[in-house]
Motif scaffolding. Structure first.
Motif, PDB file in Angstrom:
ATOM      1  N   LEU A 195       0.842  -1.195   0.000  1.00 61.63           N
ATOM      2  CA  LEU A 195       0.000   0.000   0.000  1.00 61.63           C
ATOM      3  C   LEU A 195       0.883   1.252   0.000  1.00 61.63           C
ATOM      4  CD1 LEU A 195      -2.941   0.993   0.194  1.00 61.63           C
ATOM      5  CD2 LEU A 195      -2.740   0.849   2.680  1.00 61.63           C
TER       6      LEU A 195
ATOM      7  N   LYS B  37      -1.221  -1.227  -4.390  1.00 65.29           N
ATOM      8  CA  LYS B  37      -2.316  -0.275  -4.543  1.00 65.29           C
ATOM      9  C   LYS B  37      -1.809   1.099  -4.102  1.00 65.29           C
ATOM     10  CE  LYS B  37      -6.567  -2.245  -3.291  1.00 65.29           C
ATOM     11  NZ  LYS B  37      -7.423  -2.312  -4.467  1.00 65.29           N
TER      12      LYS B  37
ATOM     13  N   ILE C  43      -3.325   4.684  -2.803  1.00 65.28           N
ATOM     14  CA  ILE C  43      -4.529   5.385  -2.341  1.00 65.28           C
ATOM     15  C   ILE C  43      -4.210   6.881  -2.320  1.00 65.28           C
ATOM     16  CG2 ILE C  43      -5.979   5.800  -0.292  1.00 65.28           C
ATOM     17  CD1 ILE C  43      -6.893   3.295  -1.586  1.00 65.28           C
ATOM     18  N   ARG C  44      -5.142   7.659  -2.854  1.00 66.72           N
ATOM     19  CA  ARG C  44      -4.977   9.129  -2.854  1.00 66.72           C
ATOM     20  C   ARG C  44      -5.650   9.725  -1.648  1.00 66.72           C
ATOM     21  NH1 ARG C  44      -5.245  12.284  -8.477  1.00 66.72           N
ATOM     22  NH2 ARG C  44      -4.686  13.910  -7.032  1.00 66.72           N
ATOM     23  N   ILE C  45      -4.925  10.539  -0.922  1.00 68.19           N
ATOM     24  CA  ILE C  45      -5.549  11.302   0.161  1.00 68.19           C
ATOM     25  C   ILE C  45      -4.781  12.607   0.298  1.00 68.19           C
ATOM     26  CG2 ILE C  45      -4.285   9.847   1.863  1.00 68.19           C
ATOM     27  CD1 ILE C  45      -6.956  10.825   3.533  1.00 68.19           C
ATOM     28  N   ASP C  46      -5.480  13.685   0.136  1.00 65.24           N
ATOM     29  CA  ASP C  46      -4.793  14.964  -0.003  1.00 65.24           C
ATOM     30  C   ASP C  46      -4.473  15.597   1.347  1.00 65.24           C
ATOM     31  OD1 ASP C  46      -3.655  17.241  -0.886  1.00 65.24           O
ATOM     32  OD2 ASP C  46      -5.478  18.126  -1.697  1.00 65.24           O
ATOM     33  N   LEU C  47      -3.293  15.275   1.897  1.00 67.69           N
ATOM     34  CA  LEU C  47      -2.909  15.867   3.188  1.00 67.69           C
ATOM     35  C   LEU C  47      -2.439  17.316   3.031  1.00 67.69           C
ATOM     36  CD1 LEU C  47      -1.132  12.847   4.971  1.00 67.69           C
ATOM     37  CD2 LEU C  47      -3.505  13.592   5.175  1.00 67.69           C
TER      38      LEU C  47
ATOM     39  N   ALA D 126      -4.396  19.455   2.068  1.00 65.39           N
ATOM     40  CA  ALA D 126      -5.576  20.201   2.519  1.00 65.39           C
ATOM     41  C   ALA D 126      -5.380  20.747   3.931  1.00 65.39           C
ATOM     42  CB  ALA D 126      -6.813  19.292   2.479  1.00 65.39           C
TER      43      ALA D 126
ATOM     44  N   VAL E 267      -2.568   7.993   9.891  1.00 66.31           N
ATOM     45  CA  VAL E 267      -3.472   7.961   8.732  1.00 66.31           C
ATOM     46  C   VAL E 267      -3.137   6.757   7.853  1.00 66.31           C
ATOM     47  CG1 VAL E 267      -4.155   9.179   6.619  1.00 66.31           C
ATOM     48  CG2 VAL E 267      -3.878  10.461   8.759  1.00 66.31           C
TER      49      VAL E 267
ATOM     50  N   SER F  94      -4.033   3.403   9.543  1.00 61.40           N
ATOM     51  CA  SER F  94      -5.491   3.227   9.646  1.00 61.40           C
ATOM     52  C   SER F  94      -6.056   2.718   8.328  1.00 61.40           C
ATOM     53  CB  SER F  94      -6.159   4.559   9.989  1.00 61.40           C
ATOM     54  OG  SER F  94      -5.718   4.998  11.234  1.00 61.40           O
ATOM     55  N   ILE F  95      -5.570   3.275   7.238  1.00 63.33           N
ATOM     56  CA  ILE F  95      -6.054   2.857   5.919  1.00 63.33           C
ATOM     57  C   ILE F  95      -5.545   1.438   5.622  1.00 63.33           C
ATOM     58  CG2 ILE F  95      -6.023   3.430   3.451  1.00 63.33           C
ATOM     59  CD1 ILE F  95      -5.862   6.432   4.391  1.00 63.33           C
TER      60      ILE F  95
ATOM     61  N   LYS G 131     -14.905  21.061   5.661  1.00 61.96           N
ATOM     62  CA  LYS G 131     -14.031  20.497   4.640  1.00 61.96           C
ATOM     63  C   LYS G 131     -14.520  19.094   4.324  1.00 61.96           C
ATOM     64  CE  LYS G 131      -9.436  21.828   5.353  1.00 61.96           C
ATOM     65  NZ  LYS G 131      -9.001  22.653   4.232  1.00 61.96           N
TER      66      LYS G 131
ATOM     67  N   ILE H  61     -13.086  15.609   2.689  1.00 61.33           N
ATOM     68  CA  ILE H  61     -11.884  14.907   2.227  1.00 61.33           C
ATOM     69  C   ILE H  61     -12.332  13.659   1.463  1.00 61.33           C
ATOM     70  CG2 ILE H  61      -9.900  13.525   3.043  1.00 61.33           C
ATOM     71  CD1 ILE H  61      -9.180  16.392   3.242  1.00 61.33           C
ATOM     72  N   ARG H  62     -11.723  13.462   0.308  1.00 57.12           N
ATOM     73  CA  ARG H  62     -12.033  12.259  -0.491  1.00 57.12           C
ATOM     74  C   ARG H  62     -11.062  11.157  -0.154  1.00 57.12           C
ATOM     75  NH1 ARG H  62     -13.922  12.990  -6.644  1.00 57.12           N
ATOM     76  NH2 ARG H  62     -14.238  10.784  -6.293  1.00 57.12           N
ATOM     77  N   ILE H  63     -11.601   9.979   0.137  1.00 52.78           N
ATOM     78  CA  ILE H  63     -10.745   8.807   0.288  1.00 52.78           C
ATOM     79  C   ILE H  63     -11.565   7.609  -0.131  1.00 52.78           C
ATOM     80  CG2 ILE H  63     -11.222   8.855   2.806  1.00 52.78           C
ATOM     81  CD1 ILE H  63      -8.272   7.352   2.578  1.00 52.78           C
TER      82      ILE H  63
ATOM     83  N   PHE I 281     -11.231  -1.046  -1.178  1.00 54.20           N
ATOM     84  CA  PHE I 281     -11.050  -2.230  -0.323  1.00 54.20           C
ATOM     85  C   PHE I 281     -12.310  -3.092  -0.258  1.00 54.20           C
ATOM     86  CE2 PHE I 281      -8.338   0.962   2.175  1.00 54.20           C
ATOM     87  CZ  PHE I 281      -7.253   0.756   1.340  1.00 54.20           C
TER      88      PHE I 281
ATOM     89  N   THR J  67     -11.690   4.714  12.564  1.00 53.85           N
ATOM     90  CA  THR J  67     -10.245   4.873  12.762  1.00 53.85           C
ATOM     91  C   THR J  67      -9.631   5.708  11.639  1.00 53.85           C
ATOM     92  OG1 THR J  67     -10.220   2.747  13.888  1.00 53.85           O
ATOM     93  CG2 THR J  67      -8.095   3.599  13.150  1.00 53.85           C
ATOM     94  N   VAL J  68     -10.039   5.426  10.416  1.00 51.31           N
ATOM     95  CA  VAL J  68      -9.555   6.228   9.283  1.00 51.31           C
ATOM     96  C   VAL J  68     -10.019   7.681   9.447  1.00 51.31           C
ATOM     97  CG1 VAL J  68      -9.734   6.564   6.784  1.00 51.31           C
ATOM     98  CG2 VAL J  68      -9.435   4.250   7.706  1.00 51.31           C
TER      99      VAL J  68
ATOM    100  N   SER K 124      -8.270   9.464  12.379  1.00 48.30           N
ATOM    101  CA  SER K 124      -6.848   9.702  12.081  1.00 48.30           C
ATOM    102  C   SER K 124      -6.682  10.951  11.222  1.00 48.30           C
ATOM    103  CB  SER K 124      -6.254   8.506  11.340  1.00 48.30           C
ATOM    104  OG  SER K 124      -6.317   7.366  12.149  1.00 48.30           O
ATOM    105  N   ILE K 125      -7.555  11.087  10.249  1.00 51.14           N
ATOM    106  CA  ILE K 125      -7.476  12.252   9.362  1.00 51.14           C
ATOM    107  C   ILE K 125      -7.899  13.505  10.134  1.00 51.14           C
ATOM    108  CG2 ILE K 125      -8.359  13.230   7.207  1.00 51.14           C
ATOM    109  CD1 ILE K 125      -8.542  10.260   6.180  1.00 51.14           C
TER     110      ILE K 125
END
Lengths: 226, 226
Positions: A30, A58, A60-64, A66, A102, A105-106, B58, B60-62, B67, B101-102, B105-106
């Motif tokens: 990941l 894989k 995964i996109r997550i925009d930190l 932001a 983060v 957790s994912i 806000k 957030i896309r995830i 999964f 949890t996800v 965490s964010i």
């Protein structure tokens, strides 16, 4: 048996993946596109997963970005030319708020969906940048939380375990271990602030990597810009 | 003082946000587009944040669909017409692996970047769907981990605290509390499987909500499809 392996594309995570394969796991890698300035590491992650024989990988996109607050995701300069004693003295601006939490957790979400209980993480508390989320007490607290958070943990079908095979090793020891397990370090990428695809040679991550190869008496296969 | 408030757009999270405002916090609302089948809740979250007077919100896309493993994100039917005793007996297929949890965490990442120590979460362990990540022992474990994970926690500039003002309340008590704090429940959306923008009336979430209004002797402002 399946394991989820966090793979940044750097030296440490490539070695942790090699350890998971050594331990007999089928590895699900990941990686994260989190808005980091060193996106080139995602290509390295893909190369490393392929070369070592991971079962799947894989991104995964997550925009930190932001949230900002780090030199790796925001418009803050990456420190250069620091000694390792200086790095250990305080948490640097390259720290990304709650990043490993983060990411783990994912990874936990994927592990539970896969029916996997084992997670591998290449954190290190010896030759490291001073990040709080690389220390054993943090890893233990995350593991405890993970087993209370999940259906699989609560129903005792899975016991989640965070493996940190590098946590007590020096950088030189990590490199020697990885080489013994067949890691090709020319495929990895460790720099926080690459110049094009080339490592800068002077950020904390480059300094630690170069010192590790030097201490191990080995040549680093990468060519540095500075 | 700033707080980060997880806001799904449902009844519980709207009430938790009202509690954070009552407690004197400037509220930063965080919602997630995670591939849920009930995306209409994101519009509800935005309406609720605006109506209650949050400082910012806000999304957030995830992509947790990557999964699978849940009726909320995968091609699995949402259970309908269950009694609450049946819900409490086992963890249902609407459980999303490690979702809270996800999300927490964010939220922790944003809180640390904002300099906020307080996080509000509308979980409830009384009239709930049986999810493991809604129980007090999980919340305590997350809080402990958060204070070891972060620069702010380790340097003691911030003590992270997860507030769960609804955890011991019945659904009827949550509704009464929210009304006393000015929540307009016509703006909220609780259904797991809406028909267009209309709540189905028969999923676990709709069943719990309707029973809560009935027990409180109040009319639910929403119109249900079934």
């Amino acid at each position: 048996m399946k394991a989820v392996c966090l793979l940044s594309g750097g030296l440490d995570s490539a070695t942790a993946l090699a350890c998971a394969l050594r331990d007999g796991f089928e590895c699900y890698c990941l990686s994260f596109d989190y808005g980091q300035r060193h996106q080139v590491e995602l290509e390295a992650a893909s190369r490393v997963a392929g070369a070592l024989g991971a079962a799947a990988s894989k991104v995964i996109r997550i925009d930190l970005r932001a949230f900002g607050g780090s030199a790796l995701t925001d418009d803050i300069a990456v420190p250069k030319g620091r000694e390792s004693a200086e790095m250990a003295a305080s948490i640097p601006v390259t720290y990304v708020p709650a990043r490993n939490t983060v990411f783990l957790s994912i990874a936990l979400a994927w592990a539970e969906a896969l029916g996997a209980g084992d997670l591998y993480l290449g954190v290190n508390a010896v030759d490291y940048s001073g990040y709080p989320d690389c220390r054993p007490e943090y890893i233990e607290a995350f593991e405890r939380m993970a087993n209370l958070a999940t259906k699989a943990g609560v129903e005792h079908t899975t016991r989640f375990r965070i493996h940190t095979p590098l946590i007590d090793l020096s950088k030189a020891e990590i490199i020697s271990l990885g080489l013994s397990l067949g890691v090709d370090y020319s495929l990895t990428h460790s720099c926080y602030d690459p110049i094009g695809a080339q490592p800068c040679g002077r950020c904390d991550s480059c300094v630690l990597r170069r010192a590790g190869f030097a201490e191990a008496g080995l040549a680093d296969p990468l060519e540095y810009a500075g």
